[in-house]
Design a protein around this motif. Structure first.
Motif, PDB file in Angstrom:
ATOM      1  N   ASP A  91       0.712  -1.126   0.045  1.00 53.74           N
ATOM      2  CA  ASP A  91       0.040  -0.025  -0.027  1.00 53.74           C
ATOM      3  C   ASP A  91       0.886   1.189   0.152  1.00 53.74           C
ATOM      4  O   ASP A  91       0.532   2.216  -0.656  1.00 53.74           O
ATOM      5  N   LEU A  92       1.950   1.368   0.697  1.00 57.19           N
ATOM      6  CA  LEU A  92       2.814   2.325   0.816  1.00 57.19           C
ATOM      7  C   LEU A  92       3.514   2.419  -0.252  1.00 57.19           C
ATOM      8  O   LEU A  92       3.815   3.610  -1.119  1.00 57.19           O
ATOM      9  N   VAL A  93       4.115   1.518  -1.156  1.00 49.24           N
ATOM     10  CA  VAL A  93       4.699   1.456  -2.312  1.00 49.24           C
ATOM     11  C   VAL A  93       3.726   2.222  -3.443  1.00 49.24           C
ATOM     12  O   VAL A  93       4.156   2.944  -4.210  1.00 49.24           O
ATOM     13  N   LYS A  94       2.412   1.644  -3.497  1.00 47.66           N
ATOM     14  CA  LYS A  94       1.466   2.201  -4.504  1.00 47.66           C
ATOM     15  C   LYS A  94       1.107   3.880  -4.171  1.00 47.66           C
ATOM     16  O   LYS A  94       1.289   4.329  -4.981  1.00 47.66           O
ATOM     17  N   LYS A  95       1.189   4.067  -2.847  1.00 53.04           N
ATOM     18  CA  LYS A  95       0.898   5.703  -2.645  1.00 53.04           C
ATOM     19  C   LYS A  95       2.243   6.264  -2.964  1.00 53.04           C
ATOM     20  O   LYS A  95       2.195   7.474  -3.645  1.00 53.04           O
ATOM     21  N   ILE A  96       3.542   5.840  -2.895  1.00 54.32           N
ATOM     22  CA  ILE A  96       4.483   6.473  -3.124  1.00 54.32           C
ATOM     23  C   ILE A  96       4.579   6.854  -4.578  1.00 54.32           C
ATOM     24  O   ILE A  96       5.055   7.868  -5.102  1.00 54.32           O
ATOM     25  N   ALA A  97       4.391   5.608  -5.461  1.00 52.16           N
ATOM     26  CA  ALA A  97       4.550   5.782  -6.828  1.00 52.16           C
ATOM     27  C   ALA A  97       3.379   6.817  -7.336  1.00 52.16           C
ATOM     28  O   ALA A  97       3.875   7.749  -8.276  1.00 52.16           O
ATOM     29  N   GLU A  98       2.359   6.827  -6.505  1.00 45.27           N
ATOM     30  CA  GLU A  98       1.288   7.786  -7.234  1.00 45.27           C
ATOM     31  C   GLU A  98       1.455   9.132  -6.776  1.00 45.27           C
ATOM     32  O   GLU A  98       1.549  10.205  -7.837  1.00 45.27           O
ATOM     33  N   LEU A  99       2.073   9.609  -5.594  1.00 40.84           N
ATOM     34  CA  LEU A  99       2.514  11.057  -5.295  1.00 40.84           C
ATOM     35  C   LEU A  99       3.752  11.356  -6.166  1.00 40.84           C
ATOM     36  O   LEU A  99       3.864  12.550  -6.522  1.00 40.84           O
ATOM     37  N   GLY A 100       4.659  10.335  -6.571  1.00 43.65           N
ATOM     38  CA  GLY A 100       5.816  10.684  -7.335  1.00 43.65           C
ATOM     39  C   GLY A 100       5.414  11.122  -8.533  1.00 43.65           C
ATOM     40  O   GLY A 100       5.832  11.943  -9.165  1.00 43.65           O
ATOM     41  N   GLY A 101       4.336  10.345  -9.092  1.00 38.83           N
ATOM     42  CA  GLY A 101       4.080  10.674 -10.508  1.00 38.83           C
ATOM     43  C   GLY A 101       3.232  12.075 -10.543  1.00 38.83           C
ATOM     44  O   GLY A 101       3.188  12.728 -11.712  1.00 38.83           O
ATOM     45  N   LYS A 163      10.469  13.672  -0.266  1.00 37.03           N
ATOM     46  CA  LYS A 163       9.244  14.304   0.313  1.00 37.03           C
ATOM     47  C   LYS A 163       7.991  13.689  -0.144  1.00 37.03           C
ATOM     48  O   LYS A 163       6.968  13.738   0.682  1.00 37.03           O
ATOM     49  N   ALA A 164       7.934  12.975  -1.296  1.00 40.23           N
ATOM     50  CA  ALA A 164       6.757  12.248  -1.476  1.00 40.23           C
ATOM     51  C   ALA A 164       6.560  10.845  -0.622  1.00 40.23           C
ATOM     52  O   ALA A 164       5.524  10.538  -0.507  1.00 40.23           O
ATOM     53  N   VAL A 165       7.485  10.358  -0.472  1.00 34.25           N
ATOM     54  CA  VAL A 165       7.756   9.400   0.505  1.00 34.25           C
ATOM     55  C   VAL A 165       7.192   9.773   2.029  1.00 34.25           C
ATOM     56  O   VAL A 165       6.229   9.264   2.742  1.00 34.25           O
ATOM     57  N   GLN A 166       7.400  10.890   2.455  1.00 32.17           N
ATOM     58  CA  GLN A 166       7.041  11.653   3.638  1.00 32.17           C
ATOM     59  C   GLN A 166       5.361  11.840   3.548  1.00 32.17           C
ATOM     60  O   GLN A 166       4.693  11.304   4.542  1.00 32.17           O
ATOM     61  N   GLY A 243      14.994  14.464   2.439  1.00 31.90           N
ATOM     62  CA  GLY A 243      14.077  14.934   1.562  1.00 31.90           C
ATOM     63  C   GLY A 243      12.649  14.305   2.436  1.00 31.90           C
ATOM     64  O   GLY A 243      11.671  14.941   2.493  1.00 31.90           O
ATOM     65  N   ALA A 244      12.900  13.176   2.931  1.00 29.48           N
ATOM     66  CA  ALA A 244      11.670  12.405   3.736  1.00 29.48           C
ATOM     67  C   ALA A 244      11.371  13.218   5.198  1.00 29.48           C
ATOM     68  O   ALA A 244      10.552  13.125   5.543  1.00 29.48           O
ATOM     69  N   LEU A 245      12.379  14.135   5.590  1.00 26.30           N
ATOM     70  CA  LEU A 245      12.217  14.837   6.501  1.00 26.30           C
ATOM     71  C   LEU A 245      12.286  16.586   6.290  1.00 26.30           C
ATOM     72  O   LEU A 245      12.251  17.251   7.134  1.00 26.30           O
ATOM     73  N   ASP A 246      11.856  16.751   5.005  1.00 28.02           N
ATOM     74  CA  ASP A 246      11.572  17.982   4.576  1.00 28.02           C
ATOM     75  C   ASP A 246      10.546  18.642   5.379  1.00 28.02           C
ATOM     76  O   ASP A 246       9.399  18.064   5.646  1.00 28.02           O
ATOM     77  N   GLY A 247      10.755  19.890   5.810  1.00 30.14           N
ATOM     78  CA  GLY A 247       9.559  20.646   6.703  1.00 30.14           C
ATOM     79  C   GLY A 247       9.523  20.317   8.170  1.00 30.14           C
ATOM     80  O   GLY A 247       8.812  20.405   8.812  1.00 30.14           O
TER      81      GLY A 247
END
Length: 464
Positions: A91-101, A163-166, A243-247
């Protein structure tokens, strides 16, 4: 959200059962620090570990996220029979790819075997297995895993991916820890995996200090030559972690740093503490402004080369310049180089004139650099705003008797062996000695390091 982050080395020799007693004694500070990371995570175990690894599948123009239902691996090739297995957080893989796109990043979920094209078997690489082998199975065997191998996209894109991972973690409400697997310099002393270079120690010191300071922006201001000379493998993993800690306001600590075998091993922790302004937009804007600043100063010949490429890629007619007529009476070999975000995107040239004049030589080689360099896919319309150019006019080459007649800042080199010919331009970033220059030219031509060659040198007039 992201509950914890860590930079961890991945030296197999640090694993009991792989490294011997003497090896482990030399690495006791590193292994002690790895144990500290394990205890921190064990206090409040994450649901998922996201691991950025510099080994395994490597893509120059994409970010791969493994989407196998289960990920397995062992360290058999290092003499350890133990194996591990984790369930992938699909589920996290799918969401990361979706947000990255959605942000325009080329992120692709892919099964391990397909991504590696069968070259690495079906086992996770040691960049994943070594750090995770230090974690207590009592909690670590229960977590899910997301593994992201190395990408050679520009570091701003890697930070943006972090950031997309976050964001994906936040959207799904996961409790996640992020592991940046990576060693620092591989050239700290003679006998190290890479030839000794004093800049390796300089790089390691700089990275350790930046982590201690909790700095982020200075990572994007490091000298690219320093990165290359350090022969490191952890920098890009660290950029994705940041990047995962951006912000996020975080407290970062270097728990240990050692380099007994000529490779730098740093263990560092990143504890989120609060919020601070994000940097993704600022980083991308600063990069765009740098390109525009370069273009504002570009020479007429470079402007012509750029306009040729832009017109050709857009399918428009190339307008011949009216202010460069002086070059219509000159003939010379020409190289046109194109870079995107500091990385070579195409370079084609001629060592001797093949066209009626310099302008026609530039036109031909600019189009070839953009569309026919066999190392790269043809440039697309979407990339045009990100590109910078340089043009080299070559003076006639002259034969030389040996490498001592070269100067990599002043002269380019041509190496010849039978029908094979390799050329390297002068004054290139990272090429500091004549030996390096000749070695690279040999490699480009497919000439072995011990094969006899004929050498020629040449000077250029370079335009930016």
């Amino acid at each position: 959200m992201i509950k914890f982050g860590a930079l961890l080395p991945h030296a197999p020799i640090s694993v009991p059962g792989v490294g011997g007693t003497e090896d482990l004694e030399q690495l006791k500070e590193t292994t002690k620090a790895m144990g500290q990371i394990d205890r921190i995570l064990a206090q409040d175990p994450p649901e998922t570990l996201v691991v950025f690894t510099p080994h395994g599948t490597v893509y120059a123009d994409a970010i791969i996220v493994y989407n196998d239902r289960n990920l397995t691996g062992g360290l058999e090739r290092f003499g350890l029979s133990r194996r591990w297995q984790w369930e992938t957080d699909l589920d996290l893989v799918k969401k990361i790819a979706e947000l990255g796109g959605e942000t325009g990043l080329p992120v692709f979920p892919m099964e391990y075997a397909r991504a590696s094209r069968g070259r690495f078997g079906e086992s996770l690489d040691h960049g994943v297995l070594v750090p995770l082998s230090f974690f207590d199975p009592a909690w670590a065997s229960l977590v899910k895993l997301v593994v992201v191998p190395l990408s050679f996209l520009p570091i701003e894109e890697l930070y943006q991916f972090g950031k997309a991972v976050q964001t994906a973690v936040s959207d799904l409400g996961r409790k996640v820890a992020v592991i940046a697997s990576g060693d620092l310099s591989h050239c700290l002393k003679p006998g190290a995996p890479a030839p000794y270079d004093p800049r390796g120690k300089e790089f390691d010191h700089k990275i350790v200090e930046l982590i201690k300071e909790g700095a982020v922006k200075p990572f994007f201001e490091l000298d690219p030559v320093l990165l290359e000379k350090a022969a490191e493998c952890g920098f890009r993993s660290l950029i994705m972690l940041l990047g995962a800690l951006d912000g996020v306001e975080f407290e970062s600590k270097v728990l240990s740093y050692q380099g007994p075998f000529g490779v730098g091993y740093a263990v560092a922790s990143f504890h989120p503490k609060g919020e601070r302004p994000g940097m993704v937009g600022d980083l991308l804007q600063a990069r765009a402004e740098k390109v525009q600043s370069r273009r504002a100063k570009e020479s007429p010949l470079v402007r012509y080369a750029r306009q040729v490429v832009e017109s050709f890629i857009k399918g428009e007619q190339v307008k011949e310049p009216e202010d460069l007529q002086e070059y219509s009476r000159e003939r010379a070999g020409v190289f046109v180089s194109i870079k995107k975000h500091g990385q070579l995107r195409g370079c084609i040239g001629t060592t001797e004139p093949t066209q009626a004049d310099v302008l026609q030589e530039i036109k031909q080689n600019a189009i070839s650099a953009a569309t026919r360099d066999p190392r790269f896919e043809p440039i697309t319309v979407e990339e045009l705003d990100d590109l910078v150019y340089s043009v080299d006019l070559l003076k006639p080459a002259e034969p030389i008797s040996g490498i001592d007649e070269l100067d990599p800042e002043r002269y380019g080199v041509i190496v010849k062996s039978g029908y094979r010919t390799g050329l390297l331009l002068p004054n290139l970033e990272g090429v500091e000695t004549a030996a390096e220059q000749v070695a690279i030219a040999r490699k480009k031509a497919g000439i072995g390091p011990n094969e006899p060659v004929k050498l020629e040198r040449f000077e250029v007039v370079r335009y930016y």
